[in-house]
Enzyme design. Sequence first.
Site, PDB file in Angstrom:
ATOM      1  CB  CYS A 393      -0.951   0.043   1.217  1.00 31.32           C
ATOM      2  SG  CYS A 393      -2.222   1.078   1.144  1.00 31.32           S
ATOM      3  CD  GLU A 394       4.161   3.270   1.468  1.00 34.18           C
ATOM      4  OE1 GLU A 394       4.166   4.628   0.903  1.00 34.18           O
ATOM      5  OE2 GLU A 394       4.089   3.290   2.679  1.00 34.18           O
TER       6      GLU A 394
END
Length: 474
Positions: A393-394
């Site tokens: 989640c980046e």
Amino acid sequence: MATPANPLAPDWLREPADANELHPGLWSRTVDRIDGRLVVGGVSADDLAARFGTPLYVVDETEARQRAAEVRAAFADAFARVGSNAKVYYAGKAFLSIEIARWMVDAGLNIDVCSGGELAVAVAADVDPARIGFHGNNKSLAEIDRAVALEVGTIILDSVQEIERVAEAAARHGRTQRVRLRVNSGVHAHTHAFLATAHEDQKFGITLTDTPAAVARIRELDGLDFLGLHCHIGSQIFGADGFAESAARLLSVHKQLLDDGPVPELNLGGGFGIAYTAADDPSPIDELATRIAETVASGCAELGIPIPVVAFEPGRSIIGTAGLTLYTVGTTKDVTVSYQDDGETAVRRYVSVDGGMSDNARPALYGADYSVRIANRATDAAPALVRVAGKHCESGDIVVDADYLPNDVAPGDLLAVAATGAYCWSLSSNYNYVGRPAVVAVRDGEARVIVRGETEADLLARDAAYAVNKEDIA
């Protein structure tokens, strides 16, 4: 007619005529395509994925052993020609496990460690402590005490305070500890202006100006045996100029230190680069070794001093191209990107895989570039510019920023990323509670796990609130 190159591609990236091509400088020498499938160490990538899952670190044992032997021979031969000797330490920070430590020792290398944990791995591998060099800018008192108790070959002193700490440990254990002193030569080989650099602003080592006083203190203490100076000028270095300049600066101080006692060795560190993309052109290790040896010899001749034994600490140049990482494609997505003020657009294809920055942090940390190929099949499809993205989640979770894959790349395909043997497993993390992948060694058609992968149960077991009598999560 060839497809025009995608304008979103970086300037260094060339569109291949064949998107299945395996550039020989990027992969281990046993890598090939057989019936379209990528094979390494005599084992096909899809067989490895089926047996061990993905993501998966794969290390070509033959390549790692051969590279270690070649590097050792290159420096030994080069310094023999100028009438001296060379020592080679494998830099464990690149990637260290019990098996790999044993491969390096088998090839005649010593082992360089920089933490208590790496020291523990070397000891578990039955490495003779006399063949271990212990680095670190902030070694704990416990780490120093253990290193001295084990009788490690050398401790590299990184500060004035460490002189006293190591001497105190040596006195407690009733032994004399051999030490090197890490100094800053003012040379930064990762910049174009390394020859002009005069000052250091970093956490490692002491200045050349402060070196004579520090060495004088080392020599005052009965428990310490001064072996020589140590310097490290950077990483991913393609040429010898930086090493030559650093050696020249160190030798002038080396000569000064000879006035008050022996200085049998000089350690010039490591940092020799490898190719991560087809645009990279590192110097062959034998050429680097020859150039450095000749520079040291001529410098000593000018100063009128004997040529010392010269030590080196390569890591990436030994293990980097021996490794690759396998991933499975989950999704693909075409993104239209504006690249000019007049509204011109082009398409970048995002290919998302089942790993990412938790198993290869280098693109996020350093903007590092890698190369990728489909591993489970060959195809006649035209090349398409892709960006291989991870599952984390980046937005910066990128595995390969830019390369070309066949434009029929699809979910379920197996991808291989080249040259991931160094600083991938060793920098891996559990970000987003993702387990670290297993490491598998391949050789002569056989594959075996040398580092276990982590399961969700492994991760939960570290949580103090986790009820151990609950059903395992696998």
